[in-house]
Write a protein that holds these residues in place. Sequence first.
Motif, PDB file in Angstrom:
ATOM      1  N   ASP A 232       0.801  -1.227   0.000  1.00 30.44           N
ATOM      2  CA  ASP A 232       0.000   0.000   0.000  1.00 30.44           C
ATOM      3  C   ASP A 232       0.831   1.273   0.000  1.00 30.44           C
ATOM      4  O   ASP A 232       0.403   2.294  -0.552  1.00 30.44           O
ATOM      5  CB  ASP A 232      -0.947   0.011   1.201  1.00 30.44           C
ATOM      6  N   ASP A 233       2.022   1.252   0.623  1.00 30.75           N
ATOM      7  CA  ASP A 233       2.797   2.485   0.690  1.00 30.75           C
ATOM      8  C   ASP A 233       3.229   2.975  -0.688  1.00 30.75           C
ATOM      9  O   ASP A 233       3.462   4.171  -0.880  1.00 30.75           O
ATOM     10  CB  ASP A 233       4.013   2.310   1.607  1.00 30.75           C
ATOM     11  N   SER A 234       3.311   2.050  -1.666  1.00 30.00           N
ATOM     12  CA  SER A 234       3.670   2.469  -3.025  1.00 30.00           C
ATOM     13  C   SER A 234       2.461   2.970  -3.812  1.00 30.00           C
ATOM     14  O   SER A 234       2.617   3.690  -4.801  1.00 30.00           O
ATOM     15  CB  SER A 234       4.337   1.312  -3.776  1.00 30.00           C
ATOM     16  N   LYS A 235       1.261   2.590  -3.378  1.00 27.55           N
ATOM     17  CA  LYS A 235       0.047   3.080  -4.048  1.00 27.55           C
ATOM     18  C   LYS A 235      -0.429   4.420  -3.483  1.00 27.55           C
ATOM     19  O   LYS A 235      -1.103   5.186  -4.172  1.00 27.55           O
ATOM     20  CB  LYS A 235      -1.073   2.045  -3.915  1.00 27.55           C
ATOM     21  N   GLN A 236      -0.052   4.686  -2.246  1.00 31.44           N
ATOM     22  CA  GLN A 236      -0.571   5.864  -1.545  1.00 31.44           C
ATOM     23  C   GLN A 236      -0.378   7.181  -2.314  1.00 31.44           C
ATOM     24  O   GLN A 236      -1.307   8.002  -2.379  1.00 31.44           O
ATOM     25  CB  GLN A 236       0.070   5.942  -0.155  1.00 31.44           C
ATOM     26  N   TYR A 238      -0.620   7.820  -5.276  1.00 31.70           N
ATOM     27  CA  TYR A 238      -1.509   7.922  -6.437  1.00 31.70           C
ATOM     28  C   TYR A 238      -2.986   7.882  -6.048  1.00 31.70           C
ATOM     29  O   TYR A 238      -3.853   7.888  -6.924  1.00 31.70           O
ATOM     30  CB  TYR A 238      -1.176   6.807  -7.426  1.00 31.70           C
ATOM     31  N   GLY A 265       2.101   2.158  -8.737  1.00 28.99           N
ATOM     32  CA  GLY A 265       2.865   1.869  -7.538  1.00 28.99           C
ATOM     33  C   GLY A 265       4.010   0.914  -7.784  1.00 28.99           C
ATOM     34  O   GLY A 265       5.090   1.044  -7.186  1.00 28.99           O
ATOM     35  N   SER A 268       6.839   2.801  -9.471  1.00 30.79           N
ATOM     36  CA  SER A 268       7.502   3.672  -8.497  1.00 30.79           C
ATOM     37  C   SER A 268       8.334   2.876  -7.497  1.00 30.79           C
ATOM     38  O   SER A 268       9.383   3.333  -7.038  1.00 30.79           O
ATOM     39  CB  SER A 268       6.466   4.522  -7.753  1.00 30.79           C
ATOM     40  N   ARG A 269       7.873   1.683  -7.131  1.00 26.75           N
ATOM     41  CA  ARG A 269       8.665   0.862  -6.212  1.00 26.75           C
ATOM     42  C   ARG A 269       9.946   0.392  -6.885  1.00 26.75           C
ATOM     43  O   ARG A 269      11.010   0.365  -6.264  1.00 26.75           O
ATOM     44  CB  ARG A 269       7.840  -0.331  -5.727  1.00 26.75           C
TER      45      ARG A 269
END
Length: 468
Positions: A232-236, A238, A265, A268-269
Amino acid sequence: MKLFSLVALGAVLPLLVFLSFTPTEKNAPKKPNIILIVADDLGYGDVGFNGQTKIKTPNLDRLATEGMNFRQQYCGTSVCGPSRAALMTGIHTAHATVRELSEWSLTGKPANLIPTDVTVAEELKRAGYQTGIIGKWGLDEGGTTGHALDQGFDVFYGFKTHREAHHYYPEYIWQNREKVLLPDNDCANKVGTYSNDSFASQALSFIQDHKNGPFFLYLPFTLPHNELTVPDDSKQPYQNQGWPERPMKVAHYHHDPDGNLAYAGMVSRLDRYVGQIMAELKKQKLDENTLVVFTSDNGPGFDNGFFDSNGPFRGGKLQLYEGGIRVPFVARWPGKIKAGSVSGHACAFWDFLPTACEVAGIKPTANIDGISYLPTLLGKPKNQQVHDALYWEINEREGPIQAVVMGPWKGIKFYEKSFELYNLADDIGEKTNLADQHPEIVAKIKAFMAETRTEHPEFPLTKRKALY
């Protein structure tokens, strides 16, 4: 006797002075480390340095700002296994050992590298390099001759086959020849350790353990290949962007509910991992003596147009239009590669092996298709040899298909369909078929296709379906 001694001493002294200034092993320049980072299904247009605006890739963009961006870099073909085989061996799909995934071989025989294949890792070991692969290997489908440790690598951590790499919370990961079980992972419910986080961590450890080098680290992450899932931290970042939702069907792939958020995400990760690697190089004082190359194994397999993953090009994964085979590519080597430079040199995955060999000061031992692009990297285009033509084939789903780039011309031969010819200099989107207007060029490209290709019993150019 005294006169003889003085004469002898006069002869020896200059030699001693010369030897005192001759470089020794200790003070000779160290051979550069080489890190090859490969994304999985990342499109040409998925990165900021090639025009992406929705997905943030600051670390990759910085890599391009500090290095060279190749605008006409091609992968091995538009699907993972044979593309990676071309990258590792310097041989393209006209006469490679691996020309397709195992499912699409004629009899279903696993598509493995064989003992006579010579990989870039084997070549670099001759030059004193320590070698490691962390991530998706995909060239040991049958568990026989293709194992990474049998193909020149000293260290292996990751997935042996491409199907193992389909899931991000796997039940196990291979470490060298041992299967390491991950009992806390739940693939379907996406619980446990995200596989690519482990790859990044292992990569940092490899750099630390081999800082005295020289080393070659092949780092093929599985992002952003299906399945579309990411912590979730990589989706946050967006969330709440007003993007259209893309509901995902859960089947073989255990996707997240919203494909657009997951995909952004994931990219970005991947970008975060690249930043971690670059920071570690600086920390270990290896930054100045390390060539870092970043690319993708083929064109995008996910985008429906929202991210413009294929940039200005037509098509994507499993196709031989430019969007399927033209991939992002940057190379950074401080003091050697001019920062912020851009190259239009047409090169392909099979050129990496001879380039790495030239960087290491050796010549390839096998008869390969590749041409080193080191002169281009070093800003010496006048010394750069160029290909007369570049060749690809694929036989998955829409195949068999062959393609050739010959100067500005691009020819595509489909099975029992009309030949297509494009002038890439004027029509980068491959919109206007010029085959009828230039029959002489079509004939020349067809002749090259026939002349360059060798037969392989498992990969004939016949129509077929996947066997499993």
